[in-house]
Design a protein around this motif. Structure first.
Motif, short mmCIF file in Angstrom:
data_model
loop_
_atom_site.label_atom_id
_atom_site.label_comp_id
_atom_site.label_asym_id
_atom_site.label_seq_id
_atom_site.Cartn_x
_atom_site.Cartn_y
_atom_site.Cartn_z
N PHE A 187 1.84 -4.65 2.78
CA PHE A 187 1.85 -4.24 1.39
C PHE A 187 0.76 -3.35 1.30
O PHE A 187 0.83 -2.16 0.48
N LEU A 188 -0.44 -3.28 1.80
CA LEU A 188 -1.57 -2.36 1.78
C LEU A 188 -1.17 -1.00 2.20
O LEU A 188 -1.38 -0.08 1.60
N VAL A 189 -0.46 -1.12 3.50
CA VAL A 189 -0.09 0.05 4.02
C VAL A 189 0.63 0.76 3.34
O VAL A 189 0.66 2.09 2.86
N ALA A 190 1.57 0.16 2.56
CA ALA A 190 2.49 0.68 1.65
C ALA A 190 1.91 1.58 0.40
O ALA A 190 2.30 2.64 0.11
N SER A 224 -0.51 4.35 1.57
CA SER A 224 0.43 5.58 1.97
C SER A 224 1.06 6.44 0.58
O SER A 224 1.50 7.58 0.94
N ASN A 225 1.20 5.65 -0.43
CA ASN A 225 1.91 6.25 -1.53
C ASN A 225 0.88 7.18 -2.46
O ASN A 225 0.24 6.78 -3.07
N LYS A 226 1.11 8.56 -2.02
CA LYS A 226 0.28 9.51 -2.56
C LYS A 226 0.64 9.96 -4.31
O LYS A 226 1.86 10.34 -4.13
N PRO A 227 -0.02 9.75 -5.20
CA PRO A 227 0.16 10.14 -6.31
C PRO A 227 0.69 11.71 -6.30
O PRO A 227 -0.01 12.54 -5.69
N PHE A 246 7.40 -2.84 -5.17
CA PHE A 246 6.82 -1.67 -4.96
C PHE A 246 6.72 -1.32 -3.22
O PHE A 246 7.14 -0.28 -3.07
N SER A 247 5.96 -2.35 -2.81
CA SER A 247 5.70 -2.12 -1.47
C SER A 247 7.20 -2.06 -0.48
O SER A 247 7.36 -1.21 0.32
N TYR A 248 8.05 -3.05 -0.82
CA TYR A 248 9.34 -3.05 -0.13
C TYR A 248 10.25 -1.72 -0.48
O TYR A 248 10.68 -1.07 0.53
#
Length: 370
Positions: free
Chosen positions: A25-28, A31-34, A189-191
């Motif tokens: 979850f944390l990695v996802a 890694s999601n850059k706005p 969101f993570s999935y």
């Protein structure tokens, strides 16, 4: 092998699985850059299905109609309301040229089924890009539609948004609802970011109309009371056609339930639909909850009975630290920072309630969406 040694191994496996989940979850999220909102200039149809929501419609429709967006219509679906909902809808239709009212009459075959009413609203819409929200929900900024629409592309036909709940001071129920909402958002969101989207929330969701009709709409689960959002997304979403929108300007807030009875009924409906998810999603979500439950059940056993207390305490500390970091990242993203250090306590309440709801659902099932 002794019983204590076997229990220790089981506890280690449980903690390791929890660490894997929270690390993922944390990695996802990290890694999601706005990215800045880009103007797609696509026409949107906002669809709101309401049943006995006169007050909420009066309060929240102005926030929808005042969006900073060049071309959109608002399709208001009256699902056999017995209050003044239809009257309120028609008053907005008379004042705004981009408002359309769909009055759904009682249908014996689909009575109490929101999906039937939503389908009629979708058919009445004129644009190919659909945005969904609820009557008791309002966007927190005037750039809600701009933010959501900017995530559509030739490849991405589903946009998952965040739907939170308003805060109420000194309310355990309110904190519990908001905690569960953030934890659920952390997961879906993570999935999605990891290429395995499994649900969306109808309070803040967008997809293309052709996706709806190409997949026969809600026909696969029309007989189920709930699932107009999560079951539909679970059946049609893929890593290739789905994206997420976590820009604060895209958030929407709803009024939370004010009694445990009302909230538990709502959760009963949500939990009842989970068994219809794809097998991989049922497995992952079930494993996450099972390891949560077993972790809390085994804490008193592991700290009192088991040998190697230093190892046990280290595992417990690692799990709590990683949980706080991952949940904290999501809570910060969704403006729920005050929940971070309450997370362990709220998690205990939630795990127990979910177990009770699961047992109750085995005995009886809720029948109607309202």
């Amino acid at each position: 092998m002794s019983l204590t040694a076997a229990l220790l191994i089981v506890f280690i496996i449980i903690v390791c699985l929890q660490l894997v989940f929270y690390t993922s979850f944390l990695v996802a999220f990290v890694s999601n850059k706005p990215r800045p909102n880009k103007k797609n200039n696509i026409a949107l149809s906002v669809i709101i299905c309401a049943k006995n929501e006169a007050k909420n419609l009066s309060e929240n429709l102005p926030h929808i109609l005042n969006q900073n967006y060049p071309s959109f219509e608002v399709v208001l679906v009256n699902d056999s309301s017995t209050d003044d909902s239809l009257k309120i809808m028609k008053s907005f239709e008379a004042l705004h040229g981009n408002v359309k009212v769909v009055d759904v009459q009682p249908n014996e075959a689909f009575w109490g089924n929101k999906k039937y009413a939503l389908t009629l609203g979708i058919k009445a819409s004129v644009n190919d890009f659909l945005v969904f929200t609820d009557a008791d929900c309002k966007p927190i900024t005037n750039n809600w539609l701009l933010s959501l629409s900017s995530h559509f592309s030739n490849e991405k036909s589903i946009v998952l948004g965040y739907g939170g709940y308003t805060k109420k001071k000194k309310s355990l129920l309110n904190q519990l609802i908001r905690f569960e909402t953030v934890l659920t958002a952390l997961q879906y969101f993570s999935y999605a970011l990891l290429g395995q989207p499994y649900m969306g929330v109808g309070r803040n969701l967008a997809y293309r109309k052709e996706l709806f009709f190409n997949n026969s709409g809600f026909s696969q689960h029309m007989g189920l009371m709930s699932g107009d959002d999560d079951l539909f997304i679970n059946s049609v979403a893929t890593g290739a056609n789905t994206t997420v929108c976590m820009d604060p300007s895209s958030f929407a807030l709803s009024k939370p339930k004010t009694t445990f009875k009302a909230w538990i009924l709502q959760k009963r409906r949500h939990i009842a639909t989970a068994k219809y998810y794809k097998p991989i999603h049922r497995f992952l979500l079930g494993l996450f909850y099972l390891t949560q439950l077993l972790f809390w059940l085994m804490i008193p056993i592991s700290t009192v009975i088991l040998d190697k207390q230093a190892l046990v305490l280290l595992l417990i500390a690692l799990r709590f630290c990683l949980q706080l970091v991952a949940f904290g990242y999501a809570a910060k993203t969704f403006d729920e920072r005050k929940l971070i250090f309450l997370a362990p306590l709220l998690e205990v309440f939630l795990v127990i309630l979910q177990f009770v709801i699961f047992i109750v659902n085995l005995i009886s099932k809720p029948r109607h969406w309202k």
